[in-house]
Write an enzyme that holds these catalytic residues in place. Structure first.
Site, PDB file in Angstrom:
ATOM      1  N   SER A 172       0.833  -1.196   0.000  1.00  0.00           N
ATOM      2  CA  SER A 172       0.000   0.000   0.000  1.00  0.00           C
ATOM      3  C   SER A 172       0.867   1.244   0.000  1.00  0.00           C
ATOM      4  O   SER A 172       2.072   1.192   0.267  1.00  0.00           O
ATOM      5  CB  SER A 172      -0.926   0.013   1.223  1.00  0.00           C
ATOM      6  OG  SER A 172      -0.233   0.427   2.387  1.00  0.00           O
ATOM      7  N   LYS A 173       0.241   2.378  -0.264  1.00  0.00           N
ATOM      8  CA  LYS A 173       0.964   3.647  -0.260  1.00  0.00           C
ATOM      9  C   LYS A 173       1.573   3.945   1.106  1.00  0.00           C
ATOM     10  O   LYS A 173       2.521   4.711   1.215  1.00  0.00           O
ATOM     11  CB  LYS A 173       0.015   4.789  -0.663  1.00  0.00           C
ATOM     12  CG  LYS A 173      -0.382   4.782  -2.125  1.00  0.00           C
ATOM     13  CD  LYS A 173      -1.220   6.007  -2.447  1.00  0.00           C
ATOM     14  CE  LYS A 173      -1.569   6.068  -3.935  1.00  0.00           C
ATOM     15  NZ  LYS A 173      -2.347   7.273  -4.275  1.00  0.00           N
TER      16      LYS A 173
END
Length: 505
Positions: free
Chosen positions: A272-273
């Site tokens: 994920s970011k």
């Protein structure tokens, strides 16, 4: 380059060269998964001698921002993924920012309404939720049920009299959709699982479901490579392209799709970011080469050969075939990424490496913004000493700091001082100072001969015990380039002064 892949127009009477695209949204920092998609799309286009289109999907005014837009441009430039059409380059299908194409989307939506491919739906959010809950309870699909597909003029008038603002929905044909995914093979979606979907919000804001296919059609995109999270939207887009063909929007053909595997992080979950290794902005300041990072990202789902991990980007372009992408998730391993980067560092010429090191030494305040001739000569002479020892470019700064730092700022690492400069270690430094003070020729070979004679032969020490204290005294650390060459570069006066300071302490 190969040009064997082409797309047939409707009827098969003509073929077109490959046109691939990359269309990120400027929200937050660019991430690894985004760059992997860009790399594969770019390599696919370059391999087939086609075009690569770069456009910006910035219609979400609540999340998009100008800073993120500029970061996208900067990252693409740094990675070397050049584009044939897009921001700062232009092209025949501009503008290439969706925020500048709103009139186009409004016109396309109206054409779809006029031709009967779309309709206005006046459902409230509460009404939709009640019907969806009822569908779930009955074990039916909970997508839109098509209730407002065929409203009468009286019903429309009544809803509008209530002040309801409609969304625009696309009217999905009731049929099964089968397509050949370039990565996953033949995929089929049953019509029961693909309901009418929203193209334009009630406030007039066009959604991705309209803007993305519209741009692809008008820009002549022939191949769409994207993440597997978008796989379920493909039948919707195929139906929309078919509608576009009927009303004369775009080239009258449907692109081919390839859905790339997820990139996984720790714990076998999608990267994920928020994961630190996902942020692309961290890689350049940490000392990664774009060639090394791209090489590793290419391995996240593809390989050039079973027994080969290291390759140049031109070699990747030459070999890249989308059908060889593995559809299974790929796990991101930062240690392997660093190791591959180290291999690319060692492939650089000394001259190229020196040029790439300059900005890191400037950022550390060790080299002036306008480097002096002496600073560049020192770096040029020192670079070969650390060339084989680096994984990241920033490691050169740590290893060579002692050559550039002002004497007033020079300091010895306290942990290394404690381990190497006890009473016995200071005695070694004293003997080294005496031996080096007598040298007339301050070059590597005489320095080595003098220290070996004084410390190994004279004191009977093993090399580690003999040279460790000297290394720490003059470089400030037990980790440094080869000692004798380092002393030559450091110079007689500075070397003896640092040895004297240890003796005096």
């Amino acid at each position: 380059m190969s040009s064997d892949i082409s797309t047939s127009s409707k009827g098969g009477e003509a073929t077109r060269p490959v046109v691939a695209r990359f269309c990120p949204s400027p929200t937050g920092n660019p991430h690894v998964g985004m760059a992997r998609t860009a790399l594969f799309s770019w390599a696919f286009a370059r391999h087939h001698g086609g075009k690569f289109v770069f456009r910006i999907e910035d219609t979400d005014t609540s999340r998009d921002n100008e800073e993120s837009y500029q970061l996208l441009i900067d990252v693409m430039r740094w990675l070397g993924l050049d584009w044939d059409e897009g921001p700062e380059v232009g092209g025949p299908h501009g503008p290439y920012r969706q925020s500048e194409r709103m009139d186009i989307y409004a016109d396309v939506a109206q054409q779809l309404l006029d031709a009967g491919f779309a309709y206005k739906a006046y459902d409230t959010a509460e009404e939709l939720e009640v019907r969806r809950n009822a569908a779930r309870a009955a074990g039916k699909p909970s997508g839109y049920d098509g209730l407002h597909r065929n409203l009468t003029a009286e019903q429309v008038a009544a809803y509008e009299a209530e002040g309801r603002e409609p969304v625009i929905r696309f009217k999905m044909p009731e049929r099964t959709y089968t397509f050949n995914d370039l990565v996953r093979g033949e995929i089929t979606f049953d019509s029961a699982n693909v309901q009418d979907y929203v193209l334009v919000r009630a406030n007039g804001q066009p959604l991705y479901t309209l803007t993305n296919p519209t741009d692809d059609a008008m820009m002549g995109i022939t191949h769409v490579l994207r993440g597997e999270d978008l796989l379920s939207s493909t039948p919707r887009q195929i139906a929309l392209y078919e509608a576009f063909a009927e009303i004369g929007i775009g080239g009258g053909f449907t692109p081919e799709f390839g859905h790339l595997p997820f990139v996984m992080g720790e714990g076998n979950r999608k990267l994920s970011k928020r994961d630190p290794e996902s942020n692309l902005l961290d890689y350049k300041p940490k000392g990664f080469l774009p060639e090394g990072l791209l090489n590793y990202m290419a391995l996240l789902g593809w390989s050039i050969a079973e027994d080969r991990d290291i390759f140049s980007i031109p070699e990747m372009v030459e070999a890249f075939e989308i059908g060889r992408v593995n559809p299974n998730p790929a796990r991101f391993d930062i240690k392997k990424c660093e190791a591959i980067n180290g291999s690319h560092v060692r492939l650089l010429s000394p001259e190229d490496l020196r040029e790439r090191l300059v900005p890191y030494f400037q950022d550390a305040g060790l080299i002036d913004a306008e480097p002096t001739a002496e600073q560049l000569r020192t770096l040029e002479a020192a670079t070969p000493l650390v060339h084989e020892r680096m994984t990241l470019l920033t490691e050169a700064v740590d290893m060579l700091r002692f050559l550039f730092i002002d004497e007033a700022d020079f300091a010895i690492d306290e942990a290394d001082r404690a381990k190497n400069l006890d009473e016995a270690g200071v005695g070694v430094v004293r003997a080294a100072h005496e031996a080096l003070s007598a040298l007339q020729d301050w070059s590597t070979e005489p320095i080595e001969e003098a220290l070996r004679s004084a410390l190994i032969e004279g004191l009977g020490l093993k090399p580690r015990l003999a040279f460790g204290p000297v290394r720490v005294a003059v470089t400030g650390s037990r980790i440094s380039p080869p000692l004798f060459e380092s002393l030559e570069l450091l110079g007689r006066e500075t070397t003896l002064a640092r040895l004297s300071a240890v003796i005096a302490s």
